[in-house]
Design an enzyme around this catalytic site. Structure first.
Site, PDB file in Angstrom:
ATOM      1  CB  SER A 150      13.617  37.572  32.125  1.00  0.00           C
ATOM      2  OG  SER A 150      14.601  38.542  32.391  1.00  0.00           O
ATOM      3  CD  GLU A 151      17.564  36.132  30.015  1.00  0.00           C
ATOM      4  OE1 GLU A 151      17.271  35.762  28.869  1.00  0.00           O
ATOM      5  OE2 GLU A 151      17.615  37.331  30.343  1.00  0.00           O
ATOM      6  CB  THR A 152      19.357  33.493  37.447  1.00  0.00           C
ATOM      7  OG1 THR A 152      18.116  33.969  37.997  1.00  0.00           O
ATOM      8  CG2 THR A 152      20.404  33.448  38.559  1.00  0.00           C
ATOM      9  CG  HIS A 185      18.878  41.043  31.018  1.00  0.00           C
ATOM     10  ND1 HIS A 185      18.267  39.817  30.861  1.00  0.00           N
ATOM     11  CD2 HIS A 185      18.702  41.385  32.321  1.00  0.00           C
ATOM     12  CE1 HIS A 185      17.731  39.447  32.019  1.00  0.00           C
ATOM     13  NE2 HIS A 185      17.984  40.378  32.920  1.00  0.00           N
TER      14      HIS A 185
END
Length: 295
Positions: free
Chosen positions: A45-47, A76
């Site tokens: 979902s994110e890096t 997050h």
């Protein structure tokens, strides 16, 4: 070029639950398009990419990417990056330069692979536009109109840096029944990245006050296991009914995906005015490695 990275599960202390995150360290040599392509490669979902800060008194600068877009702020990745830096440096406070502003995270070390981070929102949530009518919202979520809303909560649009449509539903059983219809999704939810945060109260559950699910096709995501930026937006919605002084709420997310997560939200009001919003959660390291980008 080799780049080290750490994999964490965020908003949990249990490995293989929560929201997975890749933290790429020493990323100063990367261009924007390279970071976007690496985020697409991880397909999480994110890096988050950690770089040297512009100000010496700050710990690091970070950039946050979904598989398709860069975000000015996300919960997050902020928690995960702060835990990585806190475990490495043994510092109790981490100052991160994000596109939205400088965020100070207070770190508590749980063990050598696990930590907890909490931070004040750099921007308090504010209304961000008009919501769709209840019928259109219900059809887009595979629900009935009477499923939408509870105890004075109605659909709304808020942002604490990232725009979310906030959709209250009557119960956890309704939350479980949500089945998004992606046809016409962007027309029903046109603002921002078309992101929708569906939430309800959980009066019969010990240990948490609310439950939520998040859907963001405009970010290149399906359902997200835990979304700090959406919880930050939700603070604006909850503050209206919160008592004066300081209140903490616990919100679960990801249970319907088999990735249970727990987000804490702090609200402080001076009379009827929201003066502080905060997000907190734990993160646990699950792996480390390196990227080989070029021969």
């Amino acid at each position: 070029m080799k780049l080290d990275y750490t994999l964490l599960d965020v908003f949990t202390t249990e490995r293989l639950s929560g929201n997975p995150l890749a933290v790429v360290t020493k990323a100063d040599g990367l261009h924007d398009d390279q970071m976007q392509r690496i985020a697409a490669e991880f397909n999480l979902s994110e890096t988050v990419f950690i770089k040297r800060p512009q100000a010496e008194r700050h710990t690091a600068a970070v950039r946050i990417f979904t598989p398709q877009v860069e975000l000015p702020f996300a919960g997050h990745p902020t928690v995960g990056a702060a835990v990585v830096l806190g475990l490495e440096s043994k510092m109790s406070a981490i100052r991160l330069e994000e596109p939205i502003g400088v965020i100070t995270c207070v770190i508590e070390r749980i063990d050598r692979r696990t930590g907890n981070a909490r931070f004040a929102l750099p921007h308090l949530p504010a209304p961000a536009g008009p919501p769709p009518d209840r019928l259109r919202v219900a059809l887009a979520l595979g629900l009935e109109p009477e499923d939408i809303g509870f105890a004075g909560h109605l659909p709304a649009v808020w942002s604490a840096g990232v725009v979310f449509y906030l959709v209250p539903v009557k119960s956890p059983s309704v939350l479980r029944r949500v089945r998004p219809d992606r046809r016409g999704w962007a027309e029903v939810f046109p603002l921002g990245h078309n992101s929708v945060y569906v939430y309800c109260e959980t009066p019969d559950e010990d240990g948490n006050d609310y439950a939520a699910r998040m859907f963001a096709p405009g970010m290149g995501l399906g359902e997200d296991p835990a979304t700090g930026a959406a919880a930050a937006a939700l603070i604006g919605q909850l503050a209206g009914n919160a008592p004066g002084g300081q209140t903490e709420y616990r919100l679960r997310q990801g249970l319907e995906m088999g990735r249970p997560s727990l987000i804490t939200m702090q609200i402080r009001k001076d009379g009827d005015t929201l003066t502080h919003g905060g997000i907190g959660g734990s993160a646990v390291v699950v792996g480390q490695g390196s990227l080989d980008l070029y021969d």
